[in-house]
Enzyme design. Structure first.
Site, PDB file in Angstrom:
ATOM      1  CG  HIS A  49      -1.895  -1.092   1.274  1.00 10.18           C
ATOM      2  ND1 HIS A  49      -1.810  -2.129   2.154  1.00 10.18           N
ATOM      3  CD2 HIS A  49      -2.977  -1.321   0.503  1.00 10.18           C
ATOM      4  CE1 HIS A  49      -2.822  -2.965   1.926  1.00 10.18           C
ATOM      5  NE2 HIS A  49      -3.539  -2.493   0.927  1.00 10.18           N
ATOM      6  CG  ASP A  52       1.954  -1.289   3.381  1.00 12.43           C
ATOM      7  OD1 ASP A  52       1.517  -1.238   4.540  1.00 12.43           O
ATOM      8  OD2 ASP A  52       1.375  -1.894   2.454  1.00 12.43           O
TER       9      ASP A  52
HETATM   10  C1  XUL Z   1      -8.984  -6.369   1.132  1.00 11.20           C
HETATM   11  C2  XUL Z   1      -7.820  -6.745   0.390  1.00 11.20           C
HETATM   12  C3  XUL Z   1      -6.727  -5.741   0.352  1.00 11.20           C
HETATM   13  C4  XUL Z   1      -6.149  -5.567  -0.991  1.00 11.20           C
HETATM   14  C5  XUL Z   1      -5.085  -4.536  -1.140  1.00 11.20           C
HETATM   15  O1  XUL Z   1      -9.881  -7.369   1.339  1.00 11.20           O
HETATM   16  O2  XUL Z   1      -7.729  -7.853  -0.091  1.00 11.20           O
HETATM   17  O3  XUL Z   1      -5.729  -6.133   1.237  1.00 11.20           O
HETATM   18  O4  XUL Z   1      -5.594  -6.785  -1.389  1.00 11.20           O
HETATM   19  O5  XUL Z   1      -5.513  -3.283  -0.884  1.00 11.20           O
END
Ligand code: XUL
Ligand code: MN
Length: 344
Positions: A49, A52
């Site tokens: 993300h 992160d």
């Molecule tokens: C949410 C999910 C997130 C995405 C990335 O359910 O899977 O972790 O993978 O934003």
């Protein structure tokens, strides 16, 4: 040539065990420690993300974003890791209470787009072209609060704005039918691919399929993958498992339904997934009961399960299967697969 698969996971997959009903139960590993775990666990790709990479991103100047991103890039280089994707975390800010790209307030939609552009800047700096959009809050708690057709337009506007902002990035939409919203606007890969074709540059918009998300939509993950593969739009996966229709569990891959996991591996393998550099991504949660020093086993086991099932995919006798298909003896085929999975 058999595909050599490369595996990725996100740092959030090593976590402290908090759930909606109880606090953390393990001391956190800091980011530096987590980066150090990847190679030992058999992983070479890292899913991010934006925050992160740069914590407290909304409070930082552009120069601060770039400087922190450079530091993380150097860490990745030291460990020989590749950044697979970067996703704007559009669901935690007070400005995304009513959605991000689909918020009713124009100022909040503008925040979401601005934050996404900052994510693209970070992705560029870290050397990654793949932006994941998990459209977490693009949906409603009650239907009457938004226009469903207007929402599709807003999401498309945001996608087009990001494509225009950077000529190189690719957008991977990760659909999910619910949670945190009651009902989401982009629940399945079919919806995501519809958006891709409607976008200003369809060649740069594709999808990421998470097993649990497909199961929550009442769908068969391997068929969802097949659908995206046909369209050449399966650009990443988040393999995991899910025990029925409840909260998103992110259980270890194959831990609920081995046959369903086998079919995901089969469809990926039969369609040449990975040959264009796609990673086998995991999105798995460790059990809350696990002691800290044993809180990465879910990653190790999910990867091993993939490889074990890959061996099953590569060794099942296609001629035997074909003979059952030719005589339309699907009972025979069913039992053949079961015995093969059981090592008989
Ligand atoms: C949410 C999910 C997130 C995405 C990335 O359910 O899977 O972790 O993978 O934003
Ligand atoms: Mn995911």
């Amino acid at each position: 040539m058999a595909t050599e698969y490369r595996f990725s996971f996100g740092p959030w997959n090593i976590h402290e065990g908090a759930d909606p009903f109880g606090p953390s139960v393990r001391e956190a590993f800091d980011f530096d420690e987590k980066v150090g775990f990847y190679r030992g666990l058999g992983f070479v790709g890292i899913q991010f993300h934006d925050d992160d990479i740069v914590p407290d991103i909304d409070d930082k100047t552009h120069a601060q974003l770039m400087s922190r991103t450079k530091t993380v890039k150097a860490q990745l280089d030291n460990h020989g890791l590749t950044p697979e994707v970067v996703a704007p975390r559009l669901w935690e800010s007070p400005q995304t209470l009513d959605g991000a790209y689909t918020a009713n307030a124009a100022t909040e939609r503008a925040y979401a787009l601005e934050r996404s552009k900052r994510c693209v800047d970070i992705a560029n700096e870290i050397g990654c072209k793949n932006i994941v959009l998990w459209l977490a809050r693009e949906g409603t708690y009650i239907r009457e609060s938004k226009s469903s057709s207007g929402a599709v337009g807003y999401i498309l506007d945001a996608i087009n704005a990001l494509l225009a902002y950077d000529a190189e990035i690719r957008i991977l939409i990760e659909p999910k039918p619910n949670e945190p919203m009651d009902i989401a606007y982009i629940p399945t890969i079919g919806h995501a691919i519809g958006l891709a074709y409607a976008s200003a540059d369809p060649g740069r918009v594709g999808g990421l399929i998470e097993s649990a998300h497909a199961i929550l939509a009442g769908l068969e993950p391997s068929d969802e993958m097949g659908y995206a593969l046909y369209h050449k739009k399966l650009w990443s996966v988040h393999l995991n498992d899910q025990n029925g229709l409840k909260f998103d569990q992110d259980k270890a891959f194959g831990s609920v339904n081995l046959r369903r996991a086998f079919n995901q591996v089969r469809v990926l393998e039969e369609n040449g997934y990975g040959r264009n550099g796609e990673f086998v991504g995991l999105d798995v949660k460790v059990m809350r009961t696990q002691p800290r020093e044993l809180s990465t086993k879910h990653l190790l086991s999910s990867r091993r399960t993939f490889l074990n099932l890959l061996e099953k995919v590569r060794t099942y006798d296609r001629e035997v299967a074909q003979a059952f298909i030719a005589s339309r003896d699907y009972e025979g085929l069913d039992f053949y697969i079961l015995e093969h999975l059981l090592g008989k």
